[in-house]
Design a protein around this motif. Structure first.
Motif, PDB file in Angstrom:
ATOM      1  N   HIS A 179       0.811  -1.227   0.000  1.00  0.00           N
ATOM      2  CA  HIS A 179       0.000   0.000   0.000  1.00  0.00           C
ATOM      3  C   HIS A 179       0.844   1.277   0.000  1.00  0.00           C
ATOM      4  N   TRP A 180       1.981   1.271   0.720  1.00  0.00           N
ATOM      5  CA  TRP A 180       2.675   2.535   0.960  1.00  0.00           C
ATOM      6  C   TRP A 180       4.175   2.532   0.665  1.00  0.00           C
ATOM      7  N   LEU A 181       4.889   1.461   1.019  1.00  0.00           N
ATOM      8  CA  LEU A 181       6.352   1.531   1.044  1.00  0.00           C
ATOM      9  C   LEU A 181       7.031   1.166  -0.271  1.00  0.00           C
ATOM     10  N   ASP A 182       6.416   0.335  -1.071  1.00  0.00           N
ATOM     11  CA  ASP A 182       7.067  -0.124  -2.303  1.00  0.00           C
ATOM     12  C   ASP A 182       6.124   0.073  -3.496  1.00  0.00           C
ATOM     13  N   ARG A 183       5.809   1.311  -3.770  1.00  0.00           N
ATOM     14  CA  ARG A 183       4.895   1.598  -4.871  1.00  0.00           C
ATOM     15  C   ARG A 183       5.518   1.270  -6.220  1.00  0.00           C
ATOM     16  N   LYS A 184       6.836   1.410  -6.329  1.00  0.00           N
ATOM     17  CA  LYS A 184       7.516   1.062  -7.578  1.00  0.00           C
ATOM     18  C   LYS A 184       7.401  -0.441  -7.839  1.00  0.00           C
ATOM     19  N   GLY A 185       7.650  -1.248  -6.807  1.00  0.00           N
ATOM     20  CA  GLY A 185       7.518  -2.690  -6.951  1.00  0.00           C
ATOM     21  C   GLY A 185       6.089  -3.098  -7.254  1.00  0.00           C
ATOM     22  N   ARG A 186       5.125  -2.439  -6.607  1.00  0.00           N
ATOM     23  CA  ARG A 186       3.715  -2.749  -6.854  1.00  0.00           C
ATOM     24  C   ARG A 186       3.345  -2.457  -8.306  1.00  0.00           C
ATOM     25  N   ALA A 187       3.793  -1.318  -8.813  1.00  0.00           N
ATOM     26  CA  ALA A 187       3.487  -0.970 -10.201  1.00  0.00           C
ATOM     27  C   ALA A 187       4.100  -1.972 -11.169  1.00  0.00           C
ATOM     28  N   ALA A 188       5.321  -2.443 -10.865  1.00  0.00           N
ATOM     29  CA  ALA A 188       5.976  -3.419 -11.738  1.00  0.00           C
ATOM     30  C   ALA A 188       5.225  -4.744 -11.745  1.00  0.00           C
ATOM     31  N   VAL A 189       4.820  -5.218 -10.566  1.00  0.00           N
ATOM     32  CA  VAL A 189       4.080  -6.480 -10.486  1.00  0.00           C
ATOM     33  C   VAL A 189       2.746  -6.356 -11.205  1.00  0.00           C
ATOM     34  N   GLU A 190       2.057  -5.240 -10.987  1.00  0.00           N
ATOM     35  CA  GLU A 190       0.777  -5.037 -11.671  1.00  0.00           C
ATOM     36  C   GLU A 190       0.951  -5.043 -13.181  1.00  0.00           C
ATOM     37  N   ASN A 191       2.014  -4.404 -13.661  1.00  0.00           N
ATOM     38  CA  ASN A 191       2.253  -4.367 -15.100  1.00  0.00           C
ATOM     39  C   ASN A 191       2.531  -5.769 -15.641  1.00  0.00           C
ATOM     40  N   ASN A 192       3.332  -6.557 -14.904  1.00  0.00           N
ATOM     41  CA  ASN A 192       3.602  -7.937 -15.322  1.00  0.00           C
ATOM     42  C   ASN A 192       2.325  -8.767 -15.356  1.00  0.00           C
ATOM     43  N   LEU A 193       1.483  -8.605 -14.342  1.00  0.00           N
ATOM     44  CA  LEU A 193       0.269  -9.417 -14.278  1.00  0.00           C
ATOM     45  C   LEU A 193      -0.755  -9.000 -15.325  1.00  0.00           C
ATOM     46  N   ARG A 194      -0.700  -7.776 -15.788  1.00  0.00           N
ATOM     47  CA  ARG A 194      -1.577  -7.388 -16.908  1.00  0.00           C
ATOM     48  C   ARG A 194      -1.218  -8.162 -18.166  1.00  0.00           C
ATOM     49  N   ARG A 195       0.061  -8.507 -18.323  1.00  0.00           N
ATOM     50  CA  ARG A 195       0.473  -9.357 -19.442  1.00  0.00           C
ATOM     51  C   ARG A 195      -0.022 -10.786 -19.237  1.00  0.00           C
ATOM     52  N   VAL A 196       0.067 -11.255 -17.987  1.00  0.00           N
ATOM     53  CA  VAL A 196      -0.328 -12.628 -17.669  1.00  0.00           C
ATOM     54  C   VAL A 196      -1.840 -12.804 -17.792  1.00  0.00           C
ATOM     55  N   LEU A 197      -2.577 -11.787 -17.346  1.00  0.00           N
ATOM     56  CA  LEU A 197      -4.049 -11.862 -17.314  1.00  0.00           C
ATOM     57  C   LEU A 197      -4.616 -10.689 -18.116  1.00  0.00           C
ATOM     58  N   PRO A 198      -4.497 -10.722 -19.444  1.00  0.00           N
ATOM     59  CA  PRO A 198      -4.843  -9.547 -20.259  1.00  0.00           C
ATOM     60  C   PRO A 198      -6.300  -9.149 -20.185  1.00  0.00           C
ATOM     61  N   ASN A 199      -7.182 -10.057 -19.855  1.00  0.00           N
ATOM     62  CA  ASN A 199      -8.610  -9.739 -19.826  1.00  0.00           C
ATOM     63  C   ASN A 199      -9.154  -9.534 -18.413  1.00  0.00           C
ATOM     64  N   PRO A 205     -10.064  -7.760 -14.904  1.00  0.00           N
ATOM     65  CA  PRO A 205     -10.361  -6.400 -14.446  1.00  0.00           C
ATOM     66  C   PRO A 205      -9.268  -5.903 -13.499  1.00  0.00           C
ATOM     67  N   GLU A 206      -9.150  -4.589 -13.379  1.00  0.00           N
ATOM     68  CA  GLU A 206      -8.100  -4.013 -12.541  1.00  0.00           C
ATOM     69  C   GLU A 206      -8.224  -4.439 -11.081  1.00  0.00           C
ATOM     70  N   ALA A 207      -9.445  -4.696 -10.639  1.00  0.00           N
ATOM     71  CA  ALA A 207      -9.628  -5.129  -9.246  1.00  0.00           C
ATOM     72  C   ALA A 207      -8.923  -6.464  -9.001  1.00  0.00           C
ATOM     73  N   ARG A 208      -9.006  -7.366  -9.987  1.00  0.00           N
ATOM     74  CA  ARG A 208      -8.319  -8.655  -9.819  1.00  0.00           C
ATOM     75  C   ARG A 208      -6.801  -8.483  -9.897  1.00  0.00           C
ATOM     76  N   ILE A 209      -6.335  -7.642 -10.823  1.00  0.00           N
ATOM     77  CA  ILE A 209      -4.897  -7.400 -10.931  1.00  0.00           C
ATOM     78  C   ILE A 209      -4.351  -6.891  -9.600  1.00  0.00           C
ATOM     79  N   ARG A 210      -5.067  -5.979  -8.978  1.00  0.00           N
ATOM     80  CA  ARG A 210      -4.617  -5.412  -7.700  1.00  0.00           C
ATOM     81  C   ARG A 210      -4.609  -6.480  -6.605  1.00  0.00           C
ATOM     82  N   LYS A 211      -5.638  -7.305  -6.570  1.00  0.00           N
ATOM     83  CA  LYS A 211      -5.713  -8.343  -5.544  1.00  0.00           C
ATOM     84  C   LYS A 211      -4.612  -9.392  -5.733  1.00  0.00           C
ATOM     85  N   GLU A 212      -4.389  -9.809  -6.983  1.00  0.00           N
ATOM     86  CA  GLU A 212      -3.323 -10.784  -7.249  1.00  0.00           C
ATOM     87  C   GLU A 212      -1.967 -10.190  -6.881  1.00  0.00           C
ATOM     88  N   THR A 213      -1.765  -8.904  -7.162  1.00  0.00           N
ATOM     89  CA  THR A 213      -0.511  -8.247  -6.816  1.00  0.00           C
ATOM     90  C   THR A 213      -0.299  -8.225  -5.312  1.00  0.00           C
TER      91      THR A 213
END
Length: 296
Positions: A38-58, A60-68
């Motif tokens: 939530h607060w300390l590693d926003r750069k890492g969170r953004a990177a994981v979210e970006n990777n998971l958007r490739r893994v799960l292209p369809n 919703p953002e809510a799932r991407i955030r939860k998986e991250t």
């Protein structure tokens, strides 16, 4: 000074991991992971979210955030387990880990040319390697990227060696050490989803070009040792399944470079299929495709 503080924090973490019960450690780990998320590693969170958007292209953002968020949590759990390695005896492994397909390793060794076990940064990959040693009874040499700070590196090395793992420095002598182990008809362990050497081969990964390490394929072609994919997967009750898959086929035609690319692509496909099923366990905290290798 920052590095020394990190060293002290690692020492404190090791002390707590060897003092507190595992369930309580999980409770603490999840809370710290959530703070990071939530607060300390926003750069890492953004990177994981970006990777998971490739893994799960369809998805919703809510799932991407939860998986991250669960990537952060599962990685924090992994750290508490890693620094308790010395407490994990054969009885612990038999209670908490199940191995499937280890016959593929046995069959590879029966050929007398060694076995290359190739995995990915899923769940607790260190425990997966240790299972082959403790439960499988095989000598295992693993290639790792050493920490730049010697004292911190020694902490990690001590935990790995406590499980009987032999460690080769990826940036120095890993190729020679691995080759010698294969010639002794032993098992080596390599990670196939990151290329810190910047000398990898381009493959298609989730529909985009990505650089993967070519070392496993080249070792296999040079020695005749089969590559056996293997993954350590966390279950919902925090026990593990270590799954070994059939050896990768060796191309019959093509140049050596073409064979290396084909073998590596086959392994990339297997990793992708596994990550699709367990995206919450894929611990890559940088944008994998931003560092892809591009031919001139």
């Amino acid at each position: 000074m920052k590095t020394y503080i990190r060293y002290i924090l690692f020492r404190l973490l090791i002390f707590l991991c060897n003092l507190l019960p595992q369930r309580f450690l999980y409770f603490i780990a999840i809370r710290i992971a959530d703070m990071n998320f939530h607060w300390l590693d926003r750069k890492g969170r953004a990177a994981v979210e970006n990777n998971l958007r490739r893994v799960l292209p369809n998805a919703p953002e809510a799932r991407i955030r939860k998986e991250t968020q669960w990537v952060f949590r599962n990685f924090a759990k992994y750290l508490t387990e890693f620094f308790r390695f010395r407490h994990f005896d054969l009885a612990w492994f038999k209670t908490n880990m199940a191995m499937f397909g280890f016959d593929y390793v046995e069959q590879a060794l029966a050929e007398g040319k060694g076995c290359i076990v190739s995995s990915a940064h899923l769940s607790n990959w260190e425990l997966g390697a240790a299972a082959a040693t403790v439960m499988g009874g095989k000598k295992l040499t693993v290639s790792v990227a050493m920490h730049r700070y010697g004292k911190i590196n020694n902490l990690f090395m001590r935990e790995r060696e406590s499980m009987g793992l032999r460690v080769a420095d990826m940036e120095k002598d890993a190729a020679i050490v691995m080759m010698r182990a294969l010639r002794r008809n032993e098992v080596i362990g390599v990670m196939g989803d990151r290329d810190p050497t910047q000398q990898g081969v381009e493959v298609d990964f989730f529909g985009r070009p990505c650089r993967f390490p070519q070392g496993p394929a080249r070792l296999s072609l040079a020695t005749g040792a089969p590559i056996v994919p293997a993954f350590c997967i966390r279950r919902t009750n925090d026990s593990f399944s270590v799954v070994f898959l059939p050896p990768l086929p060796i191309p019959e035609t093509g140049t050596r470079d073409e064979k290396v690319r084909e073998i590596t692509q086959t392994f990339a496909n297997i990793i992708a299929n596994t990550i699709r099923v367990h995206p919450e366990q894929w611990a890559v905290f940088y944008n994998l495709w931003d560092t892809e290798w591009k031919p001139e």
